[in-house]
Write a protein that holds these residues in place. Structure first.
Motif, PDB file in Angstrom:
ATOM      1  N   PRO A  19       0.810  -1.227   0.000  1.00  0.00           N
ATOM      2  CA  PRO A  19       0.000   0.000   0.000  1.00  0.00           C
ATOM      3  C   PRO A  19       0.847   1.282   0.000  1.00  0.00           C
ATOM      4  O   PRO A  19       0.537   2.224  -0.732  1.00  0.00           O
ATOM      5  N   GLY A  20       1.890   1.298   0.793  1.00  0.00           N
ATOM      6  CA  GLY A  20       2.761   2.475   0.831  1.00  0.00           C
ATOM      7  C   GLY A  20       3.511   2.680  -0.469  1.00  0.00           C
ATOM      8  O   GLY A  20       3.654   3.809  -0.959  1.00  0.00           O
ATOM      9  N   HIS A  21       4.001   1.600  -1.050  1.00  0.00           N
ATOM     10  CA  HIS A  21       4.744   1.704  -2.313  1.00  0.00           C
ATOM     11  C   HIS A  21       3.869   2.186  -3.463  1.00  0.00           C
ATOM     12  O   HIS A  21       4.375   2.806  -4.396  1.00  0.00           O
ATOM     13  N   LEU A  22       2.574   1.891  -3.404  1.00  0.00           N
ATOM     14  CA  LEU A  22       1.677   2.343  -4.465  1.00  0.00           C
ATOM     15  C   LEU A  22       1.119   3.740  -4.207  1.00  0.00           C
ATOM     16  O   LEU A  22       0.460   4.302  -5.066  1.00  0.00           O
ATOM     17  N   GLY A  23       1.377   4.282  -3.020  1.00  0.00           N
ATOM     18  CA  GLY A  23       0.904   5.628  -2.701  1.00  0.00           C
ATOM     19  C   GLY A  23      -0.496   5.683  -2.131  1.00  0.00           C
ATOM     20  O   GLY A  23      -1.128   6.743  -2.104  1.00  0.00           O
ATOM     21  N   ILE A  24      -1.005   4.559  -1.642  1.00  0.00           N
ATOM     22  CA  ILE A  24      -2.348   4.529  -1.062  1.00  0.00           C
ATOM     23  C   ILE A  24      -2.364   5.307   0.248  1.00  0.00           C
ATOM     24  O   ILE A  24      -1.502   5.109   1.101  1.00  0.00           O
ATOM     25  N   GLN A  25      -3.328   6.192   0.384  1.00  0.00           N
ATOM     26  CA  GLN A  25      -3.505   6.979   1.595  1.00  0.00           C
ATOM     27  C   GLN A  25      -4.902   6.730   2.153  1.00  0.00           C
ATOM     28  O   GLN A  25      -5.899   6.935   1.452  1.00  0.00           O
ATOM     29  N   ILE A  26      -4.943   6.312   3.410  1.00  0.00           N
ATOM     30  CA  ILE A  26      -6.223   6.106   4.078  1.00  0.00           C
ATOM     31  C   ILE A  26      -6.733   7.463   4.538  1.00  0.00           C
ATOM     32  O   ILE A  26      -5.993   8.243   5.147  1.00  0.00           O
ATOM     33  N   LEU A  27      -7.989   7.746   4.259  1.00  0.00           N
ATOM     34  CA  LEU A  27      -8.573   9.052   4.572  1.00  0.00           C
ATOM     35  C   LEU A  27      -9.581   9.004   5.712  1.00  0.00           C
ATOM     36  O   LEU A  27      -9.730   9.975   6.440  1.00  0.00           O
ATOM     37  N   GLU A  28     -10.298   7.880   5.823  1.00  0.00           N
ATOM     38  CA  GLU A  28     -11.371   7.789   6.822  1.00  0.00           C
ATOM     39  C   GLU A  28     -11.494   6.352   7.314  1.00  0.00           C
ATOM     40  O   GLU A  28     -11.443   5.415   6.525  1.00  0.00           O
ATOM     41  N   VAL A  29     -11.657   6.219   8.622  1.00  0.00           N
ATOM     42  CA  VAL A  29     -11.920   4.922   9.242  1.00  0.00           C
ATOM     43  C   VAL A  29     -13.088   5.129  10.194  1.00  0.00           C
ATOM     44  O   VAL A  29     -13.010   5.959  11.100  1.00  0.00           O
ATOM     45  N   SER A  30     -14.175   4.408   9.955  1.00  0.00           N
ATOM     46  CA  SER A  30     -15.329   4.493  10.847  1.00  0.00           C
ATOM     47  C   SER A  30     -15.967   3.106  10.918  1.00  0.00           C
ATOM     48  O   SER A  30     -15.644   2.235  10.117  1.00  0.00           O
ATOM     49  N   PRO A  31     -16.863   2.877  11.861  1.00  0.00           N
ATOM     50  CA  PRO A  31     -17.470   1.550  11.970  1.00  0.00           C
ATOM     51  C   PRO A  31     -18.125   1.119  10.643  1.00  0.00           C
ATOM     52  O   PRO A  31     -18.985   1.810  10.111  1.00  0.00           O
ATOM     53  N   GLY A  32     -17.654   0.004  10.102  1.00  0.00           N
ATOM     54  CA  GLY A  32     -18.223  -0.530   8.877  1.00  0.00           C
ATOM     55  C   GLY A  32     -17.862   0.205   7.611  1.00  0.00           C
ATOM     56  O   GLY A  32     -18.454  -0.051   6.558  1.00  0.00           O
ATOM     57  N   LYS A  33     -16.879   1.107   7.651  1.00  0.00           N
ATOM     58  CA  LYS A  33     -16.532   1.893   6.462  1.00  0.00           C
ATOM     59  C   LYS A  33     -15.065   2.294   6.514  1.00  0.00           C
ATOM     60  O   LYS A  33     -14.521   2.584   7.581  1.00  0.00           O
ATOM     61  N   LEU A  34     -14.429   2.320   5.336  1.00  0.00           N
ATOM     62  CA  LEU A  34     -13.062   2.824   5.223  1.00  0.00           C
ATOM     63  C   LEU A  34     -12.912   3.458   3.852  1.00  0.00           C
ATOM     64  O   LEU A  34     -13.400   2.920   2.853  1.00  0.00           O
ATOM     65  N   ALA A  35     -12.261   4.612   3.790  1.00  0.00           N
ATOM     66  CA  ALA A  35     -12.062   5.328   2.529  1.00  0.00           C
ATOM     67  C   ALA A  35     -10.588   5.629   2.330  1.00  0.00           C
ATOM     68  O   ALA A  35      -9.861   5.897   3.290  1.00  0.00           O
ATOM     69  N   ALA A  36     -10.164   5.584   1.073  1.00  0.00           N
ATOM     70  CA  ALA A  36      -8.761   5.844   0.731  1.00  0.00           C
ATOM     71  C   ALA A  36      -8.688   6.389  -0.684  1.00  0.00           C
ATOM     72  O   ALA A  36      -9.677   6.400  -1.426  1.00  0.00           O
ATOM     73  N   GLU A  37      -7.483   6.821  -1.047  1.00  0.00           N
ATOM     74  CA  GLU A  37      -7.239   7.265  -2.411  1.00  0.00           C
ATOM     75  C   GLU A  37      -5.823   6.906  -2.816  1.00  0.00           C
ATOM     76  O   GLU A  37      -4.976   6.602  -1.964  1.00  0.00           O
ATOM     77  N   MET A  38      -5.582   6.946  -4.136  1.00  0.00           N
ATOM     78  CA  MET A  38      -4.271   6.619  -4.669  1.00  0.00           C
ATOM     79  C   MET A  38      -4.036   7.458  -5.926  1.00  0.00           C
ATOM     80  O   MET A  38      -4.883   7.460  -6.833  1.00  0.00           O
ATOM     81  N   PRO A  39      -2.916   8.182  -5.984  1.00  0.00           N
ATOM     82  CA  PRO A  39      -2.633   8.942  -7.192  1.00  0.00           C
ATOM     83  C   PRO A  39      -2.270   7.998  -8.339  1.00  0.00           C
ATOM     84  O   PRO A  39      -1.581   6.994  -8.141  1.00  0.00           O
ATOM     85  N   VAL A  40      -2.757   8.305  -9.522  1.00  0.00           N
ATOM     86  CA  VAL A  40      -2.410   7.526 -10.707  1.00  0.00           C
ATOM     87  C   VAL A  40      -1.016   7.970 -11.150  1.00  0.00           C
ATOM     88  O   VAL A  40      -0.789   9.150 -11.401  1.00  0.00           O
ATOM     89  N   ALA A  41      -0.097   7.024 -11.191  1.00  0.00           N
ATOM     90  CA  ALA A  41       1.295   7.295 -11.551  1.00  0.00           C
ATOM     91  C   ALA A  41       1.723   6.295 -12.618  1.00  0.00           C
ATOM     92  O   ALA A  41       1.101   5.239 -12.762  1.00  0.00           O
ATOM     93  N   PRO A  42       2.779   6.603 -13.368  1.00  0.00           N
ATOM     94  CA  PRO A  42       3.199   5.707 -14.456  1.00  0.00           C
ATOM     95  C   PRO A  42       3.423   4.253 -14.036  1.00  0.00           C
ATOM     96  O   PRO A  42       3.078   3.340 -14.791  1.00  0.00           O
ATOM     97  N   HIS A  43       3.954   4.028 -12.843  1.00  0.00           N
ATOM     98  CA  HIS A  43       4.218   2.643 -12.427  1.00  0.00           C
ATOM     99  C   HIS A  43       2.947   1.869 -12.092  1.00  0.00           C
ATOM    100  O   HIS A  43       3.006   0.656 -11.871  1.00  0.00           O
ATOM    101  N   LEU A  44       1.788   2.527 -12.074  1.00  0.00           N
ATOM    102  CA  LEU A  44       0.511   1.855 -11.822  1.00  0.00           C
ATOM    103  C   LEU A  44      -0.241   1.525 -13.111  1.00  0.00           C
ATOM    104  O   LEU A  44      -1.321   0.947 -13.063  1.00  0.00           O
ATOM    105  N   LEU A  45       0.350   1.895 -14.243  1.00  0.00           N
ATOM    106  CA  LEU A  45      -0.290   1.683 -15.534  1.00  0.00           C
ATOM    107  C   LEU A  45       0.169   0.369 -16.165  1.00  0.00           C
ATOM    108  O   LEU A  45       1.287  -0.101 -15.905  1.00  0.00           O
ATOM    109  N   ALA A  46      -0.678  -0.190 -16.998  1.00  0.00           N
ATOM    110  CA  ALA A  46      -0.297  -1.327 -17.829  1.00  0.00           C
ATOM    111  C   ALA A  46       0.504  -0.783 -19.022  1.00  0.00           C
ATOM    112  O   ALA A  46       0.494   0.427 -19.286  1.00  0.00           O
ATOM    113  N   PRO A  47       1.185  -1.646 -19.758  1.00  0.00           N
ATOM    114  CA  PRO A  47       1.949  -1.167 -20.922  1.00  0.00           C
ATOM    115  C   PRO A  47       1.117  -0.449 -21.976  1.00  0.00           C
ATOM    116  O   PRO A  47       1.656   0.311 -22.773  1.00  0.00           O
ATOM    117  N   ASN A  48      -0.207  -0.638 -21.968  1.00  0.00           N
ATOM    118  CA  ASN A  48      -1.061   0.065 -22.933  1.00  0.00           C
ATOM    119  C   ASN A  48      -1.358   1.504 -22.517  1.00  0.00           C
ATOM    120  O   ASN A  48      -2.062   2.221 -23.212  1.00  0.00           O
TER     121      ASN A  48
END
Length: 140
Positions: A19-48
């Motif tokens: 998760p850290g290597h991909l840049g995932i950031q947790i934004l919210e933790v609450s009972p029964g719910k969790l939210a996060a985001e991740m910036p789209v970067a070249p290393h997260l893309l397929a060759p296409n």
């Protein structure tokens, strides 16, 4: 698993792992719910040039897994994923993708989590994800 159920604690917990290597950031933790985001970067893309499905699944799976950790039943030690499924409806080439995972079932032996991954700027749904986790207890 004894980790404080805060975004900061989960971000520190995963910092040196995938998760850290991909840049995932947790934004919210609450009972029964969790939210996060991740910036789209070249290393997260397929060759296409489009977002790799594995990157999307990793974001959703991380949200569901951390959600499970934050909702473990009393006496539980950990969890393991026993099934996951994703439906990919769109993609992204830039920007940030967001994910919200919500508990569908919080049982004593299993949990089921649904996650929706969206393009943060447009709100367009990129993927729908469901996973089932088995709750682990210490050996008696």
């Amino acid at each position: 698993m004894s980790i404080p159920h805060t975004p900061e604690a989960f971000n520190t917990f995963g910092a040196t792992y995938l998760p850290g290597h991909l840049g995932i950031q947790i934004l919210e933790v609450s009972p029964g719910k969790l939210a996060a985001e991740m910036p789209v970067a070249p290393h997260l893309l397929a060759p296409n040039g489009y977002l790799h499905a594995g990157s999307v699944v990793t974001l959703a799976d991380t949200c569901a897994g951390y959600g499970c950790i934050s909702n473990l039943p009393e006496g539980a030690q950990n969890f393991t994923t026993i099934e996951l499924k994703s439906n990919h409806l769109g993609t992204a080439r830039e920007g940030t993708i967001a994910c919200v995972a919500t508990a569908v079932h919080l049982g004593r032996t299993t949990q089921i989590w649904d996650a929706t991954v969206t393009d943060k700027a447009s709100g367009k749904t990129i993927a729908l994800f469901r996973c089932t986790q088995m709750i682990l207890y210490p050996k008696a």
